[in-house]
Scaffold this motif. Structure first.
Motif, PDB file in Angstrom:
ATOM      1  N   SER A   1      67.344 180.032  33.783  1.00  0.00           N
ATOM      2  CA  SER A   1      66.183 179.608  33.003  1.00  0.00           C
ATOM      3  C   SER A   1      66.508 178.344  32.217  1.00  0.00           C
ATOM      4  N   ILE A   2      65.957 177.212  32.668  1.00  0.00           N
ATOM      5  CA  ILE A   2      66.212 175.936  32.015  1.00  0.00           C
ATOM      6  C   ILE A   2      65.650 175.942  30.598  1.00  0.00           C
ATOM      7  N   ALA A   3      64.542 176.651  30.399  1.00  0.00           N
ATOM      8  CA  ALA A   3      63.894 176.671  29.086  1.00  0.00           C
ATOM      9  C   ALA A   3      64.827 177.234  28.017  1.00  0.00           C
ATOM     10  N   LYS A   4      65.764 178.103  28.403  1.00  0.00           N
ATOM     11  CA  LYS A   4      66.647 178.741  27.433  1.00  0.00           C
ATOM     12  C   LYS A   4      67.871 177.897  27.114  1.00  0.00           C
ATOM     13  N   ARG A   5      68.096 176.828  27.886  1.00  0.00           N
ATOM     14  CA  ARG A   5      69.295 176.028  27.709  1.00  0.00           C
ATOM     15  C   ARG A   5      69.062 174.886  26.723  1.00  0.00           C
ATOM     16  N   GLU A   6      70.127 174.533  26.006  1.00  0.00           N
ATOM     17  CA  GLU A   6      70.043 173.410  25.074  1.00  0.00           C
ATOM     18  C   GLU A   6      69.811 172.129  25.864  1.00  0.00           C
TER      19      GLU A   6
ATOM     20  N   PRO B   1      69.015 169.522  30.681  1.00  0.00           N
ATOM     21  CA  PRO B   1      69.948 170.548  30.190  1.00  0.00           C
ATOM     22  C   PRO B   1      71.301 169.961  29.810  1.00  0.00           C
ATOM     23  N   LYS B   2      71.874 170.484  28.755  1.00  0.00           N
ATOM     24  CA  LYS B   2      73.199 170.052  28.312  1.00  0.00           C
ATOM     25  C   LYS B   2      74.264 170.785  29.111  1.00  0.00           C
ATOM     26  N   GLY B   3      75.177 170.040  29.720  1.00  0.00           N
ATOM     27  CA  GLY B   3      76.272 170.650  30.477  1.00  0.00           C
ATOM     28  C   GLY B   3      77.346 171.175  29.546  1.00  0.00           C
ATOM     29  N   ARG B   4      78.129 172.121  30.038  1.00  0.00           N
ATOM     30  CA  ARG B   4      79.196 172.687  29.220  1.00  0.00           C
ATOM     31  C   ARG B   4      80.396 171.752  29.115  1.00  0.00           C
ATOM     32  N   ASN B   5      80.473 170.767  30.009  1.00  0.00           N
ATOM     33  CA  ASN B   5      81.544 169.779  29.979  1.00  0.00           C
ATOM     34  C   ASN B   5      81.031 168.508  30.645  1.00  0.00           C
TER      35      ASN B   5
END
Length: 205
Positions: A56-61, A85-89
């Motif tokens: 769910s893209i909506a839930k991602r920063e 969406p913001k990646g974790r790295n």
């Protein structure tokens, strides 16, 4: 001379030894496999496949990004501001930028990456080169021509380096293989550095 009882005992002992040897071999093979898997995971820990689009893209920063597409006359690249969406790295962030380019512009700009192409994976090496690996649709559905090739190359390069500062250059692969050109015009064997001269002055800031 051995009796029947002694022979049976010897046979049972031999079978038991064979079973034990097989068990030891299986355990050793299993441990070897685990060691190889651990080595590969450690070695290629910087290799990131295209992020799960089912999440769910909506839930991602989200982060604010500048994505470069062709202008309506396909003469210059123009920045489109989007929230992606913001990646974790940094490697995942490169993948998010590339997938946003594949999705295409949300304005009247012109797409620069074929719609049917798919990002297979991304790797960022120690020199700050993002190695972006597409499937064969990248070439099969590319319109061709030097102008379109330049737009594709620098749309990717400028967008990635603008939004992921750790990346200095971008190299494009297709199905894991190095390309001589995308469609016969621009030498694609080497990593590309960003070229902001191709960006319209209105969006270069």
């Amino acid at each position: 001379m051995a009796t029947k009882k002694e022979k049976k005992t010897a046979e049972r002992s031999a079978k038991k030894k064979k079973k034990t040897a097989k068990l030891i071999m299986l355990v050793a093979a299993g441990l070897f496999g685990v060691a190889i898997a651990a080595f590969l995971i450690f070695t290629y820990s910087d290799l990131v496949t295209s992020p799960d689009r089912g999440e769910s893209i909506a839930k991602r920063e989200k982060i604010k990004a500048s994505l470069f597409f062709s202008d309506s006359n396909e003469r210059f690249l123009t920045a489109e501001t989007r929230f992606i969406p913001k990646g974790r790295n940094q490697t995942e962030q490169v993948a998010e930028v590339v997938n946003a380019l594949i999705d295409g512009p949300h304005t009247d700009l012109v797409r620069t990456v074929p719609e049917k192409s798919r990002l297979i994976n991304v790797r960022v090496d120690s020199n700050g080169v993002a190695i972006v690996n597409f499937d064969s649709a990248m070439i099969e559905h590319h319109p061709g021509g030097s102008t379109s090739e330049i737009a594709t190359i620098y749309s990717l390069t400028n967008s990635i380096t603008r939004n992921v500062p750790e990346v200095k250059k971008v190299k494009i692969l297709v199905d894991g293989k190095e390309l001589e050109t995308l469609k016969g015009h621009i030498d694609a064997r080497y990593p590309f550095a960003p070229n902001m001269d191709l960006v319209s002055k209105q969006s270069a800031g």
